[in-house]
Design an enzyme around this catalytic site. Structure first.
Site, short mmCIF file in Angstrom:
data_model
loop_
_atom_site.label_atom_id
_atom_site.label_comp_id
_atom_site.label_asym_id
_atom_site.label_seq_id
_atom_site.Cartn_x
_atom_site.Cartn_y
_atom_site.Cartn_z
N GLU A 69 -11.32 0.21 -3.63
CA GLU A 69 -10.57 0.57 -2.69
C GLU A 69 -9.36 1.41 -2.99
O GLU A 69 -9.19 1.31 -4.44
CB GLU A 69 -10.06 -0.58 -1.54
N ASP A 90 0.59 -1.36 -0.14
CA ASP A 90 0.08 0.21 -0.17
C ASP A 90 0.86 1.33 0.06
O ASP A 90 0.47 2.18 0.96
CB ASP A 90 -0.85 0.03 1.20
O1 FUB Z 1 -3.13 -3.56 3.33
C1 FUB Z 1 -4.66 -3.89 4.05
C2 FUB Z 1 -5.62 -3.38 2.87
O2 FUB Z 1 -5.06 -4.23 1.68
C3 FUB Z 1 -5.41 -2.12 2.26
O3 FUB Z 1 -5.90 -1.12 3.15
C4 FUB Z 1 -6.09 -2.08 0.89
O4 FUB Z 1 -6.02 -1.04 0.01
C5 FUB Z 1 -5.27 -3.36 0.34
O5 FUB Z 1 -4.34 -3.25 -0.25
#
Ligand code: FUB
Length: 327
Positions: free
Chosen positions: A226, A19
């Protein structure tokens, strides 16, 4: 790591990272990733396997130099309101202060967004005692606009709980929209001058197709899942994000930082591992895509590694699609 970094190879190999939110601070590239732990967890749709406890900040003097790990910058134990799961963070600079924005589950198991401050881009960061009032869900990303205003974008489906907030309050039983209904969009809020609170209640961003119609929830190749990121280029705002279940990073553009945004195309095709998450930064006249995959762990969803590669934005403003394992 003392070796210079190589594009499309892990920035660091001594810890798992994911991320990445990249920024230019003090003339260097600073990368704010999640810190994946080396533990065994079965993957589920709630994201329980992403059970992170701290943040390490990385930096590179330039795109050809070694990547430095500045060590622990913030730990769960020091955040009074947070119970677990320090997920994807971002950073911003204002008022001679560096701000780290991060999601975590609170003591009621609801994802909220917190902020921590430091005098250095590498930390350590001191968290505010409470989460940002009115915040929810995951994956904060902050745009510092040219006129000094600051916007925070956030939101994620499934484990990120965005479906639960459709009425404005948390409903643990809420489901997402039907396939033929408009998809849920990420949320945006303008930040206060001290970057510690929202000026107003968060608003939902519309993402439209080429005919001006909302992208539908069943359009999993294009709908928001997301990992929002907004960068500005030639006066246009580019919102890029993960499509989750179809594993692409895609983008949409707008003349307004709060949208509506019009879908344009793919930036990154699927990587090894379930999640895909990125940031885009301009540094020394080039554009770079920072992203992650699970190659370092041989494919474990919850043990990822941050990489970067040059990004091409064409004269007409379109972004060239990258195959992470192509040429
Ligand atoms: O790393 C945890 C979660 O997985 C992140 O918040 C999302 O965007 C995905 O990458």
């Amino acid at each position: 790591m003392t070796q210079p970094v190589t594009q499309r190879e892990p920035l660091v190999t001594h810890i798992y990272t994911a991320d990445p939110s990249a920024h230019v601070f003090e003339g260097k590239l600073y990368i704010y990733p999640s810190h994946d732990l080396d533990h065994e967890h079965t993957s589920n749709d709630n994201g329980d396997q992403y059970d992170m406890e701290d943040y390490h900040i990385l930096s590179m003097d330039d795109a050809n130099s070694p990547c430095q790990d500045h060590g622990e910058a913030l730990h769960l134990r020091d955040i009074p309101w947070a119970k677990q799961q320090l997920w994807a963070p971002d950073a911003a600079y204002k008022n001679n202060t560096y701000y780290l924005f991060f999601p975590a589950r609170d003591h009621d198991n609801i994802f909220r967004i917190g902020v921590a401050t430091s005098s250095s881009p590498a930390g350590p960061f001191t968290p505010q005692p409470e989460y940002i009032p009115g915040s929810f869900s995951i994956d904060p990303a902050v745009l510092m606009d040219d006129d000094g205003s600051a916007f925070i974008y956030f939101g994620g489906l499934w484990g990120g709980q965005l479906e639960k907030w459709q009425t404005g309050t948390f409903d643990p039983n809420a489901e997402g929209p039907a396939a033929d209904e408009p998809a849920l969009g990420p949320r945006v809020a303008e930040l206060s001058d001290d970057l510690l609170t929202f000026k107003d209640a968060p608003r939902e961003i519309s993402i439209l197709d080429e005919n001006g119609q909302p992208i539908l929830a069943g359009d999993e190749e294009r709908r928001y899942f997301e990992g929002p990121w907004v960068h500005k280029h030639n006066g246009l705002y580019y919102l890029s994000y993960s499509t989750g279940t179809t594993h692409n990073i895609v983008y949409a553009v707008s003349e307004n930082p709060q949208g509506p945004f019009t879908y344009k195309g793919k930036i990154l095709t699927p990587v090894i591992g379930w999640t895909t998450h990125h940031s885009i930064v301009q540094f020394q006249d080039k554009w770079y895509l920072f992203y992650h995959d699970s190659s370092l762990s041989g494919g474990a969803d919850n043990k990822r590694c941050v990489k970067f590669t040059e990004l091409t934005i064409h004269e007409d403003g379109t972004i060239e699609t990258i195959d992470p394992y192509g040429k």
